[in-house]
Design an enzyme around this catalytic site. Structure first.
Site, PDB file in Angstrom:
ATOM      1  N   ASP A 228       0.856  -1.146  -0.085  1.00 49.38           N
ATOM      2  CA  ASP A 228       0.052  -0.039  -0.039  1.00 49.38           C
ATOM      3  C   ASP A 228       0.920   1.225   0.082  1.00 49.38           C
ATOM      4  OD1 ASP A 228      -3.211   0.727   1.643  1.00 49.38           O
ATOM      5  OD2 ASP A 228      -2.080   1.729   0.131  1.00 49.38           O
ATOM      6  N   TRP A 229       0.237   2.339  -0.134  1.00 52.95           N
ATOM      7  CA  TRP A 229       1.164   3.642  -0.436  1.00 52.95           C
ATOM      8  C   TRP A 229       1.761   4.186   0.905  1.00 52.95           C
ATOM      9  CZ3 TRP A 229      -0.137   1.376  -4.507  1.00 52.95           C
ATOM     10  CH2 TRP A 229      -0.030   1.692  -5.905  1.00 52.95           C
TER      11      TRP A 229
END
Ligand code: GLC
Length: 732
Positions: A228-229
């Site tokens: 995920d970012w």
């Protein structure tokens, strides 16, 4: 050449630096949006970088078709429809010149306070898995990649970057993994996104059990895993600006005061676990971090090669190496795509209550009041986080607009935003009917922030009570994506529609249902409690969040709790009769399957659709089991008077339990109860079957009617017992 040959050929030509470049996002691109979503192109080798794009309710890039949120689509229980939604979103992903859609979001709704409930499909692993498989197959049939997220046990938002999901291995394998396994093994999803949180102490991006052992090992997943970012730098997340929309609620972690800041993932821990792509920029996957580990032999280059193989495999399989990207905006927001958004919302709306109010007959109405903060607010397509796909304000149909479109010029439509309940009530008093549109918005439920209460914010309860008292033809429409507790006002709401965040065509679809041009068929995929206190205890500000074996309908069953509205519940303008249930075999082997068939008849006078649900119960299990688990469903469309036979298959492996002692699923040779009904609390037909290790029994198992085949076995054992008694012998 075949893909695998091309992968090996290309890999053999790559330096370590070129390999590492495949495995990370990059800073250089000044355009904030694309820099956050791309990996670097290798111009020397002719390998395009990935262009990722969100999200679960539409393509978040420029304007695109904004569908109803995942919870709405989950409430259709219509896999074929969700497949079509996948096709449209895959189509628009490619039309935007991007490669991989960061969807579906398939976190289970463990607790309806969860801030991202909107993005997923529901609380139950079977239902979420089936909807996600349909969506992924749709997206990928268009040549776009899908991305199953957030892997795994990611159902809490407060402090999401550093939270720790504490989940025992039986719960993890039986409740929080099966839906992910379905998209990996049945839908062949191209990618997985690991979650921000830790799972039993290891962050998603470095979690060896989840990624290396389960996903890539046991399930044989051959795509790539993306973080995920900023998930690889959890402790610093407050430092980097999160550009995924205005998320005012992301609790920026105060690095100075945060005492027990947890550790950060490392290059080695992520490589060993099997993280293939770090987004949006290199933190652990900077060359300066990777190269020394490989050159010193601490991390074998084979781990890098495995990651790059997966990346190249998907780039070849999805045509990125052979077909240049093209942008075709004319394939976006087409009339067909927009009409699909309306059709989905028609099937998503759940009619929770109807005391002979709905459908309204437009010929009998001269005036209608449309009231409430959500009645004409174009900002209620969902939260304003990463899933915030927008069609362009001019294309958003609010409930007010939809009702105006529906009733035409012959009916006076009066609007009030509901800020003053007394004034709104006076307006309602002067009209033939009133529609109160209330709910939540992105400031209350959103990525990064869990709900603090399940009640509607003031003055909405007072507004409903005032309008309901002033006009007996009052309809309440809920615009939100999670549970609403209703004790304060349900008595004054003769009709209630749960419309979720309804997508760009929401107003038209809501009007279709209110005026009877569509018959509601939505069914709840989350349990609505009477009181928040009835839910499993949970404090969303804890860093360690326990994921228990029971939540939702399974928790309510186990604890004999009465929900306000049960899982699988939804009313229709017609009625359905169930009959003649059959289980095709009374005994099956450990790897067998039974087919359960039941006749469903539309006994009303309008066409409608029924979601037939099949639950399984357990008799004499060696371990604690739920009262019943959803193990199949099918949606059937029936004209008035029409009857169809619905057949649902149940495989023995799908009623097994996970033995932590043995480290595998176990199929028990016991009796299984079959419950078929219109909701988890409205069982219409029952039956059973046995699983046996005894081949003679299995061969003897034949077609049986609705009566429990156990009766036959009882007779058999009685006969044996009687014979033994007669012979004076007893089993010691
Ligand atoms: C966000 C979300 C994830 C999204 C990603 C890119 O923080 O957790 O669902 O796809 O970052 O926007």
């Amino acid at each position: 050449a075949p893909v695998e040959a091309r992968v090996e050929d290309l890999l053999s030509r790559m330096t370590l630096e070129q390999k590492c470049n495949q495995m990370r996002g990059f800073f250089e691109n000044p355009n904030m949006d694309s820099y956050m979503y791309d990996t670097k192109e290798d111009t020397e080798l002719g390998i395009p970088g990935f262009m990722f794009v969100d999200g679960p309710r539409g393509v978040r890039r420029g304007n695109a078709t904004a569908f109803p949120v995942g919870m709405a689509r989950g409430s259709t229980w219509n896999e074929d429809l969700e497949y079509l939604v996948g096709i449209v979103m895959g189509n628009e992903t490619k039309a935007k010149g991007t490669d991989c859609l960061l969807a579906p979001c398939m976190n289970l709704v463990k607790d309806p306070h969860g801030g991202r409930t909107a993005e997923t499909y529901g609380e139950d692993t079977w239902q979420v898995g089936r909807m996600a498989v349909a969506f992924v197959e749709g997206v990928q049939s268009e040549g776009a990649m899908a991305c199953a997220k957030h892997y795994a046990a990611n159902s809490d938002e407060n402090q999401r970057h550093i939270k720790n999901s504490v989940v025992d291995l039986r719960t993890l394998n039986e409740i929080y993994l099966p839906h992910f396994k379905m998209v990996a093994t049945e839908a062949d999803v191209a990618s997985f996104m690991t979650c921000y949180n830790r799972v039993n102490g290891q962050y998603g991006c470095e979690n060896q059990y989840l990624v290396r052992e389960k996903l890539k090992g046991e399930w044989g997943f051959d795509g790539f895993v993306v973080s995920d970012w900023v998930a690889t730098t959890p402790a610093a997340v407050g430092v980097f600006p999160l550009v995924s929309g205005n998320l005012p609620q992301i609790p920026v972690i105060d690095l100075l005061n945060f005492t027990d800041l947890p550790y950060n993932p490392t290059t080695q821990s992520c490589l060993v676990a099997g993280l293939d792509v770090e987004m949006p920029f290199p933190a652990v996957y900077q060359s300066s971090e990777i190269t020394p580990l490989v050159e010193s032999g601490i991390v074998p280059e084979s781990l890098i090669d495995d990651a790059v193989r997966r990346i190249l495999r998907m780039k070849f399989e999805y045509g990125m190496m052979d077909n240049p990207r093209t942008v075709n905006e004319q394939f976006v927001l087409t009339p067909e795509h927009i009409s699909l958004a309306r059709a989905v919302e028609q099937e998503a709306i759940v009619m929770l209550k109807n005391h002979d109010i709905l459908p309204l007959d437009v010929s009998g109405i001269k005036s209608i009041a449309v009231i409430g903060p959500a009645a004409d607010d174009k900002g209620r397509l969902g939260d304003h986080g990463s899933s915030n796909a927008q069609p362009g304000d001019d294309k958003i149909i609010t409930t007010l607009a939809g009702i105006k479109n529906k009733v035409g010029s012959g009916v006076t439509v009066k609007y009030d935003n509901g800020s003053d309940p007394a004034a709104a009530a006076e307006l309602a008093r002067t009209c033939d009917a009133a529609v109160v549109v209330v709910g939540r918005d992105y400031t209350e439920e959103s990525e990064g922030k869990d709900l603090s209460t399940l009640a509607l914010s003031d003055p909405q309860p007072a507004l409903i009570n005032a309008v309901g008292a002033a006009n007996k033809n009052t309809v309440v429409v809920l615009i939100t994506a999670s549970v609403v507790t209703m004790n304060e006002w349900i008595a004054n709401a003769p009709a209630i529609l749960m419309a979720w965040y309804p997508g760009m065509e929401g107003g038209n679809a809501i009007a279709d249902i209110i005026f009877g041009d569509a018959n509601p068929s939505g069914k709840l995929t989350i349990t609505f409690p009477k009181n928040e206190a009835d839910l499993p205890p949970s404090d969303s500000n804890e860093l360690d969040m326990v994921y228990s074996y029971y939540h939702g309908y399974r928790y309510f069953d186990k604890n004999n709790l009465e929900p306000l509205f049960p899982f699988g519940y939804g009313l229709s303008y017609t009625t359905f009769e169930y009959s003649n249930m059959k289980v095709d075999k009374s005994v099956i082997g450990l790897d067998g399957k039974v087919k359960v068939s039941v006749d469903v008849k539309n006994t009303g006078d309008v066409a409608g659709a029924e979601v037939v649900q099949l639950y399984i119960g357990y008799e004499g299990s060696a371990v604690d089991r739920s009262v019943k688990d959803l193990k199949g469903f099918d949606k059937v469309f029936l004209q008035p008077g029409e009857k169809k036979t619905v057949t649902i298959e149940v495989a023995a492996e799908n009623v097994s339990y996970y033995s932590t002692g043995l480290g595998k699923f176990v199929v028990e040779p016991i009796t299984y109860d079959v419950y078929v009904g219109a909701s988890s609390r409205d069982i219409r037909e029952t039956g059973s079957f046995r699983i046996s290790e005894n081949q003679a029994e299995i061969d003897g198992g034949s077609q049986s009617g609705a009566k429990t085949p156990g009766f036959e076995l009882f007779a058999l054992f009685a006969a044996i017992g009687a014979a033994a008694l007669l012979m004076g012998k007893r089993r010691k």
